[in-house]
Design a protein around this motif. Structure first.
Motif, PDB file in Angstrom:
ATOM      1  N   ARG A  88       0.699  -1.161  -0.052  1.00  0.00           N
ATOM      2  CA  ARG A  88       0.376  -0.067   0.241  1.00  0.00           C
ATOM      3  C   ARG A  88       0.930   0.958  -0.247  1.00  0.00           C
ATOM      4  O   ARG A  88       1.760   1.210   0.410  1.00  0.00           O
ATOM      5  N   ASN A  89      -0.016   2.693  -0.709  1.00  0.00           N
ATOM      6  CA  ASN A  89       1.167   3.150  -0.526  1.00  0.00           C
ATOM      7  C   ASN A  89       0.727   3.957   0.818  1.00  0.00           C
ATOM      8  O   ASN A  89       0.419   3.979   2.148  1.00  0.00           O
ATOM      9  N   ASP A  96      -3.322   7.357  -3.797  1.00  0.00           N
ATOM     10  CA  ASP A  96      -3.591   6.119  -2.651  1.00  0.00           C
ATOM     11  C   ASP A  96      -3.803   4.443  -3.817  1.00  0.00           C
ATOM     12  O   ASP A  96      -4.230   5.410  -4.805  1.00  0.00           O
ATOM     13  N   TYR A  97      -3.011   3.575  -3.069  1.00  0.00           N
ATOM     14  CA  TYR A  97      -2.992   2.417  -3.720  1.00  0.00           C
ATOM     15  C   TYR A  97      -2.869   1.168  -3.300  1.00  0.00           C
ATOM     16  O   TYR A  97      -3.384   1.562  -2.240  1.00  0.00           O
ATOM     17  N   LEU A  98      -3.152   0.376  -3.561  1.00  0.00           N
ATOM     18  CA  LEU A  98      -3.298  -1.503  -3.270  1.00  0.00           C
ATOM     19  C   LEU A  98      -2.229  -2.206  -4.511  1.00  0.00           C
ATOM     20  O   LEU A  98      -3.316  -2.048  -5.536  1.00  0.00           O
ATOM     21  N   SER A 111      -5.941   1.942  -8.222  1.00  0.00           N
ATOM     22  CA  SER A 111      -5.736   2.839  -7.584  1.00  0.00           C
ATOM     23  C   SER A 111      -8.050   3.448  -7.616  1.00  0.00           C
ATOM     24  O   SER A 111      -8.327   3.748  -8.036  1.00  0.00           O
ATOM     25  N   PRO A 118      -9.006   5.020   1.085  1.00  0.00           N
ATOM     26  CA  PRO A 118      -8.659   2.902   0.880  1.00  0.00           C
ATOM     27  C   PRO A 118      -9.742   2.221   1.171  1.00  0.00           C
ATOM     28  O   PRO A 118     -10.255   1.374   0.446  1.00  0.00           O
ATOM     29  N   ASP A 122     -10.447  -0.554  -1.403  1.00  0.00           N
ATOM     30  CA  ASP A 122     -10.722  -2.272  -1.082  1.00  0.00           C
ATOM     31  C   ASP A 122     -11.834  -2.819  -1.892  1.00  0.00           C
ATOM     32  O   ASP A 122     -11.749  -3.897  -2.345  1.00  0.00           O
TER      33      ASP A 122
END
Length: 270
Positions: A88-89, A96-98, A111, A118, A122
């Motif tokens: 994660r960022n 923000d990203y995963l 993103s 977040p 998700d």
């Protein structure tokens, strides 16, 4: 004479369907798709049932070894997602990203356009499934000699589409583009009247951007050179015969305004 065929390229894509999909549920709408040699992706709109607010999110899947977290700026926080190693960022990131890594070493990234999202990320990540998925295009065609597909992007909301084809040049490789702008091109483009396979259109026989615009079902579809905004601007007039051949080969979907009637890219290019 210069070689007008492409040498074998182990990185060139040979199949034209996505390896992932987004499961659409109330509040999650698929709005776009894209695919090229190294990446593929899906654009998603999250829609609030109460406020009708729309948030744009994106899922991308790289080929094994491509587009990993080393390309991201800022701190990276190691974690897991669905049993996979993930990142994660952290501080200093651009957004923000995963990201999580599949067993074949491909990285998946999710993103969203808004900051501080977040929960939205998700939600989209949980809707990602890995199964062969059709990406549809508004035209069927026959590739002229020496050309090959290089990328596809479709906007399912407008709808609109852009297909890039690598084409032979006299001295360098360049792109040919089939582009359906959708609502962005409702007026007749400039050019001389012409017909292509009995279909009305206009032709631009300039040296920099040789092209034919075809009029079909109220849409103007561009077939021609893809030219950089910043140059250099070589003489590409020699590509007009290829442009004509490509334009004459096109078969259009039964209803361009309805992407469900479009052609499977795997059938067109596979």
């Amino acid at each position: 004479m210069p070689d007008e065929t492409f040498a074998p390229d182990p990185q060139a894509r040979t199949h034209w369907e996505l390896r992932h999909r987004i499961v659409e549920t109330p509040g999650i709408e698929v709005t776009s798709q894209w695919i090229d040699d190294e990446t593929e992706g899906t654009g998603v709109a999250l829609v609030s049932a109460t406020t009708q607010r729309r948030e744009e999110c994106f899922v991308s899947v790289g080929e094994p070894g491509a587009d990993g977290p080393e390309n991201m700026v800022g701190e990276k926080i190691e974690t897991t997602f669905d049993g996979y190693p993930a990142v994660r960022n952290g501080a200093g990131a651009e957004g923000d990203y995963l990201m999580w890594q599949l067993t074949d070493k491909s990285w998946v990234r999710v993103s969203c356009s808004d900051e501080g999202t977040p929960k939205s990320i998700d939600r989209v990540a949980a809707a990602v499934e890995f199964t062969p998925t059709t990406i549809r295009v508004p035209v069927d065609l026959e590739l002229p000699a020496g050309t090959r597909p290089s990328s596809i992007s479709v906007d399912l909301a407008k709808p609109a589409a852009r297909l890039h084809l690598d084409a032979p040049r006299t001295s360098d490789r360049g792109d040919l583009t089939i582009w359906m702008p959708g609502e962005d091109q409702t007026e007749q483009p400039p050019g001389k009247p012409t017909t292509s396979a009995g279909r009305p259109g206009v032709i631009n026989d300039s040296k920099i951007s040789p092209a034919i615009w075809l009029h079909e079902q109220g849409n103007w579809i561009y077939v021609g050179a893809s030219t950089s905004d910043t140059g250099p601007y070589p003489d590409r007039s020699s590509e007009m015969p290829t442009v004509r051949t490509l334009a004459e080969s096109l078969t259009f979907a039964r209803k361009l305004s309805d992407p469900t009637t479009w052609f499977s890219a795997e059938d067109v290019f596979g």
